[in-house]
Structure formats: C-alpha cells, structure tokens
Write a protein that holds these residues in place. Sequence first.
Motif, mmCIF file in Angstrom:
data_model
loop_
_atom_site.group_PDB
_atom_site.id
_atom_site.type_symbol
_atom_site.label_atom_id
_atom_site.label_comp_id
_atom_site.label_asym_id
_atom_site.label_seq_id
_atom_site.Cartn_x
_atom_site.Cartn_y
_atom_site.Cartn_z
ATOM 1 N N CYS A 18 22.911 -10.020 34.737
ATOM 2 C CA CYS A 18 21.969 -9.919 33.615
ATOM 3 C C CYS A 18 22.463 -10.746 32.427
ATOM 4 N N TYR A 70 23.253 -6.017 39.464
ATOM 5 C CA TYR A 70 22.279 -6.484 38.460
ATOM 6 C C TYR A 70 22.966 -6.748 37.118
ATOM 7 N N ARG A 118 17.746 -7.072 39.473
ATOM 8 C CA ARG A 118 17.230 -5.981 38.640
ATOM 9 C C ARG A 118 16.176 -5.168 39.388
ATOM 10 N N VAL A 130 16.278 -1.156 40.516
ATOM 11 C CA VAL A 130 15.268 -0.161 40.138
ATOM 12 C C VAL A 130 14.688 0.515 41.376
ATOM 13 N N PHE A 144 17.635 -1.530 31.901
ATOM 14 C CA PHE A 144 16.840 -2.512 32.647
ATOM 15 C C PHE A 144 15.984 -3.314 31.668
#
Length: 309
Positions: free
Chosen positions: A211, A207, A150, A154, A222
């Motif tokens: 997740c 990600y 994650r 970003v 996110f």
Amino acid sequence: MTAPLALAPAMADALSRWLEVEAATRDRSNHTVTAYRGDLLAFLAFLGAHHGQPATPKSLGDLRQTDMRAFAAAERARGLGARSLARRQSAVRSFLRWISDREGHDLSAALSTRSPKYTRSLPRPLTPDQARDTLDMVAVQHDTPWVAARDTAVMTLLWGCGLRISEALNLDGADWPFRDSLTITGKGGRQRHVPVLPVARDAVADYLRQCPWRLAPDQPLFRGVRGGRLSPGAVEGTMQKVRASLGLPPTATPHALRHSFATHLLAAGGDLRTIQELLGHASLSTTQVYTGVDDAHLMAVYHSAHPRG
C-alpha cells in the motif's frame, strides 16, 4: 403535485422521542432508526394529504382500518414492493402502539391491518471451490498490484472471518496488527470477538506491504486509490468483474462470502450457536436462515443447550 403538509410540532416531538426509545431500549442500529424515520415521515405525510391537515398525536386516536388500507394502496401505487411495504407498515404499527400507550388511544382496529405477504429470498452461499476460485481471481483482477492485494485481503476477511463488508471497511490502522481475534462492533452496537485465521492476517499484511499510503492509527486500514476509506461500491465492482470471469450467478456478492463462512463452518461440524456468536446475530433464527438449517436441526440445538432439554 401537492406539496406535503409540514409536520405538526407535537408530532415531530413525538416521532423524535419514539426513535430515541427504539434506539435506546430495542438496540436498533443507526441504519434502522434512519429507515424508521423515513417510514413514519411517509405515513404522516400521507395522513396530512389524506385528511387535509397535519396529523397530531391526538388526531391519531381517530385512525381506522380504512386509513391504513388507503396508505398501503397509495404506497403500492408509488411502486413500493411488498417487502418494503411490509417493513414500512411494521414501523408504523410500532409507532402507533407506542403513541396509543402514551395518549391513551384505542388503536386496535387500525393495528389489526395485515401486511402484504412476500417470499423471503434466502441467501445463496458459494461452494468452497467457488469461494477459493473467487479469491484467486480477485488477486489478479486489478492491474495495480497493491489494489489487487487490498481487494484480496478484504474478501479474505469476509470469507475467513464472517465479517460484514461495512465491518471490514470500518477497520482502522489502530486495529493492526491483528491478534488472535478481532473485536468487532456490529449492528445495534453489539460487540463480538472473531478469530482471525493466519491466511487472513497474511493477506492483510501483504496488502499493507504494498500500500502506498502510510498506516496511521486514526486512518482507514483499507484505502481507496485516492487515499480515503475504501467504499463498499469498489468492492462490489470487483466482485462483479469476478462473477463475469468465473460465470458465477448474480447472487455471488461480497455479502455471499459471509454467508459462505457460516455455511462452510456448519458443514465442517461447527456448532450453530457458536456460528451465531461469530456472525453477531441477535437471533438464532437469523443464523438458521443464513445457513439454510432446517427446523429439526434448530430444535436439536435448542434441546442440547436448554437446561431442561
């Protein structure tokens, strides 16, 4: 300490109307409007204590340079820095110009008071090698694999697409899957289209595969470890650890990755005007500061773009 006097109803109404005008006609962001409200409340509270009675739109016609200087001195005594004071005085002057037009005041003397000088700190981008090392370190920074993925996603969006951290964290499930470009709503509600590099798309896809939270259109893209929207503080905390691991300076923040996006594009031959549009800057001079472009380069861009250049 004496409690501040209550704001006079007429003044509260005038302040509310001015803030509405700023938001509607000057394209101010919600953050800026909130800051302006705080600046004016501080100024009006000072006037109430200074004169012993609440300020009104009519009483502002009696403002003098001495009042403005006394306000600046009081703010400095409270520990307000030169840069913050300059911004506060700028907001106050904008309000006073508006109120003088509305009420027919002559506030030229009060408006002539100068703001304190301060040195503007220029953003410091990372070098391309530092940016790559940063992403590599982020990928192994957290013990939980999906959290590391994650944070990598970003940071890749900040460097690869030039997003502000708030813009990246405001993305929702409805924004996925990314197409060739993202439509981003930035400061002041300005929209721009940002190309998405395959490396950024791949990082987000990696990600999402890991997740533990289900992707839903109306939920954050996110997620924090408890499932809520990821906070800027969590990203900044990761970057702080990366700085320590790589020995980077304190200026190596998540926002510095956005600076780096602009600087590296320019170094690779990118056009300054295009970079301005990608960053969502209202002014070319802001992009100039971001990229450290000198005035000669800026004028060259101007002359090449201007129809009479």
